[in-house]
Design an enzyme around this catalytic site. Structure first.
Site, PDB file in Angstrom:
ATOM      1  N   LYS A   1      -4.777  19.647   2.734  1.00 56.13           N
ATOM      2  CA  LYS A   1      -5.057  19.415   1.318  1.00 56.13           C
ATOM      3  C   LYS A   1      -5.999  20.511   0.824  1.00 56.13           C
ATOM      4  CE  LYS A   1      -6.075  15.627  -1.879  1.00 56.13           C
ATOM      5  NZ  LYS A   1      -6.448  14.200  -2.009  1.00 56.13           N
TER       6      LYS A   1
ATOM      7  N   GLU B   1      -3.559  -2.703  -2.552  1.00 52.76           N
ATOM      8  CA  GLU B   1      -4.314  -3.552  -3.466  1.00 52.76           C
ATOM      9  C   GLU B   1      -4.071  -5.039  -3.230  1.00 52.76           C
ATOM     10  OE1 GLU B   1      -3.829   0.489  -5.202  1.00 52.76           O
ATOM     11  OE2 GLU B   1      -2.402  -0.977  -4.397  1.00 52.76           O
TER      12      GLU B   1
ATOM     13  N   ARG C   1      -0.800  -4.517  -9.206  1.00 49.04           N
ATOM     14  CA  ARG C   1      -0.008  -4.687  -7.994  1.00 49.04           C
ATOM     15  C   ARG C   1      -0.438  -5.925  -7.204  1.00 49.04           C
ATOM     16  NH1 ARG C   1       0.987   0.984  -5.089  1.00 49.04           N
ATOM     17  NH2 ARG C   1       2.890   1.312  -6.253  1.00 49.04           N
TER      18      ARG C   1
END
Length: 640
Positions: free
Chosen positions: A288, A376, A404
């Site tokens: 990343k 979640e 969610r």
């Protein structure tokens, strides 16, 4: 911008232009694309590190596959800046995340190259499988479908559901696992550890592929035999390697892990596996922030770094001297303060410890903070399980992501009224992340659920007091919503951000300004804007002093019946103002209460419209939604 630095990139408007290049030119194109992203994001802030990490993959995908006929489904979309630049949007990229400009995440509403909505993690495999099935039934049997998912998103439950269905549904889709050991913060969980350790020999995969092609060419390898050989092969390989490959255990062909920053090798591998039958997974190791040293060293900070000097890597810091703290920081500091006093308090976050500032508590009490990954629904149910047996979880989820976990909130918290404090960060308009991230629906969605207490602080001091109140005995499931951004009270010294931790009686609002003609009812921080509007209005129109009343409702549930009775008896004209959707929100609750109790004032409800609000600054979007100061003043003047 000096286009001489971008001799190849400047020739590319769309992917067909990219495919005219020789493979040997692709490394230089990747260098140019990476530099273009750095230059653009340094002056127009956005998501940097994720996009830098997939430059080579992005180029290879559009080089090998015939997009947009072939489908590339990005997961989340943080990494898609290179994709946007290569698909006709380079000249407009300076408008990225600006009102009316390029959208913050890929969406088919913007480009045919954007195949699905991106914004929330873990949906790419399911969406891509749907497209693969649809292709065969709608006259596109040769269409290739590719899902690109990160290791962080792979921790989400929806990804597992998708994988399970991929293994049992006829398809030829390709899943590319972009494994950079990161989501936003460092990725966590068993899947992450598995991906770090998994290793399958590249030479073996190459030989296996060539053997299968030879057998198929000789007519020895039909689909039934292929499945049997695949199962036998997987069993032998697991025995020899002393480890089970979870993907091949689900009859998904696994390739990798490969180096994700060698674009020529990526092109070779993609060409090899492109036309293989059956589901496939290509595992890539990437970095990343690749190619930009500051981002490689601290990918969390450089996920979305704000403005910076591209040449030096020095971030142009927002001046916070004397300004109010951000709500998230007040939350994090207060949570630690409460946890020191109450040993039953634990913290839960779905992959956002830095974003919600729960890392403050984690630094001092690492054994009492749980980062559960991008999950979640699990975060809520996990919190419910702890609450059931004696702990007091503070579960922090961004408002938009809490959508969610809707069933989990109902089934696993509310029914038993378990003592979980669900803190919904980024409630209301969040600005330039757009419709997938606005916390627009939480009040309207949660209001009908029994047993919930729902509150919204008008300022950071109220946030502290609500957090203290929520953790007191007997409060049950307690929801606190608060916005992105800074609070109200300037911080000149350490104690300025604090207020005494005292209880707010549940279901009590307050009158902030007396009036006689119009009552304005607010909930949450938008009440500060109303206070300023009334002050300015009375200063400009001295005769209006005492005309406009202002009430801070504080609690959406339970409503303050005494306060609403007083308002209903006194006022024939009421304005409600909220930063959630108007349909079913706080204004609707007030309207219902007045009707149910025999009052019939004229009520004007202001809030977010029945559309998905686009991206832009919060100030711009408030104007779009009609809840900016000028729009509110206009409504007040009409009613006076």
């Amino acid at each position: 911008m000096d286009e001489k630095m971008f001799s190849l990139l400047s020739q590319i408007q769309y992917p067909p232009d990219l495919r005219k290049l020789r493979v040997a030119q692709l490394p230089e194109l990747c260098r140019e694309l990476r530099q273009d992203i750095i230059d653009e994001v340094s002056v127009n802030p956005g998501h940097l590190a994720s996009s830098l990490g997939v430059v080579e993959l992005t180029v290879a995908l559009h080089y090998v596959f015939d997009t947009p006929e072939d489908r590339i489904v990005w997961d989340v979309g943080h990494q898609a800046y290179g994709h946007k630049i290569l698909t006709g949007r380079r000249d407009q990229f300076y408008t990225n995340r600006h009102l009316g400009g390029i959208r913050p995440f890929p969406t088919p509403l913007e480009s045919e190259y954007d195949t699905f909505t991106c914004g929330h993690a873990s949906n790419s495999i399911s969406a891509a499988l749907g497209m693969a099935v649809a292709a065969k039934r709608t006259g596109h049997p040769g269409r290739h479908v590719v899902a690109v998912i990160g290791d962080g998103a792979m921790s989400g439950g929806l990804a597992y559901e998708g994988l399970n269905n991929v293994s049992s549904t006829p398809n030829d889709m390709l899943i590319i696992l972009n494994d950079n050991d990161m989501s936003i913060d460092r990725a966590v969980g068993g899947m992450e550890k598995y991906l770090i350790n998994i290793d399958v020999n590249e030479t073996y995969n190459r030989l296996r592929f060539k053997a299968s092609q030879w057998l198929r060419g000789k007519g020895y390898l039909n689909d039934d035999r292929r499945k049997g050989i695949l199962r036998l092969n997987n069993a032998l390989k697991s025995a020899l390697a002393h480890q089970q490959n979870i993907f091949e255990g689900m009859n998904i062909r696994y390739f990798g892990p490969f180096e994700g920053h060698d674009v020529m090798e990526l092109v070779r591998v993609l060409r090899q596996i492109k036309d293989m039958k059956g589901p496939k997974l290509l595992h890539l190791h990437t970095v990343k922030g690749k190619g930009y040293s500051p981002a490689e060293k601290d990918a969390t900070v450089w996920h979305a770094p704000g403005r910076f000097d591209a040449a030096t890597g020095v971030r142009i810091a927002e001046n916070g001297d004397g300004q109010p703290l951000k709500y998230q920081e007040v939350f994090g500091r207060t949570l630690l303060e409460l946890a020191r006093q109450n040993p039953q308090i634990v913290g839960v976050t779905p992959a956002m410890p830095s974003g919600c500032s729960m890392n403050i508590m984690a630094k001092e009490m690492p054994d009492r903070v749980f980062d559960v990954g991008i999950a979640e629904g699990h975060a809520v149910t996990f919190s419910g399980g702890m609450a059931k047996d004696g702990l007091l979880p503070f579960c922090n989820i961004y408002s938009a992501f809490s959508q969610r976990a809707y069933d989990n909130i109902i089934h696993d918290l509310a029914i038993l009224n378990l003592p979980v404090v669900l803190c919904l960060d980024r409630a209301g308009l969040v600005g330039q992340d757009g419709p997938t991230h606005h916390g627009a629906f939480d009040m309207a969605a949660l209001r009908p659920i029994p047993n919930l207490t729902i509150a919204a602080p008008m300022c950071e001091h109220e946030l502290r007091r609500l957090m203290y109140t929520a953790q007191l005995p007997g409060k049950g499931t307690f929801i606190i919503r608060y916005p992105r951004g800074r609070g109200v009270y300037p911080v000149l010294k350490e104690e300025d951000w604090r207020c005494p931790l005292t209880e707010i009686p549940v279901g009590t609002g307050r009158c902030l300004h007396e009036g006689s003609k119009v009552a304005v009812i607010t909930i949450g921080p938008i009440g500060n804007e109303i206070a300023n509007i009334i002050s300015d209005f009375e200063e400009k129109h001295a005769e209006s002093t005492g005309w406009i009343a202002h009430y801070d409702l504080r609690f959406l549930k339970p409503l303050d019946g005494d306060l609403l009775t007083a308002i209903g008896c006194k006022f024939r004209k009421i304005i409600t103002v909220e930063d959630g959707v108007r349909n079913g929100g706080m204004g609707s609750a007030v309207l219902e209460w007045m009707t149910d109790h025999g009052y019939s004032p004229k009520i004007v409800r202001l809030g977010l419209p029945d559309t998905f609000v686009e991206h832009g600054t919060v100030e711009e979007l408030r104007k779009v939604c009609g809840i900016d100061n000028d729009s509110i003043c206009e409504v007040i003047e009409k009613l006076l």
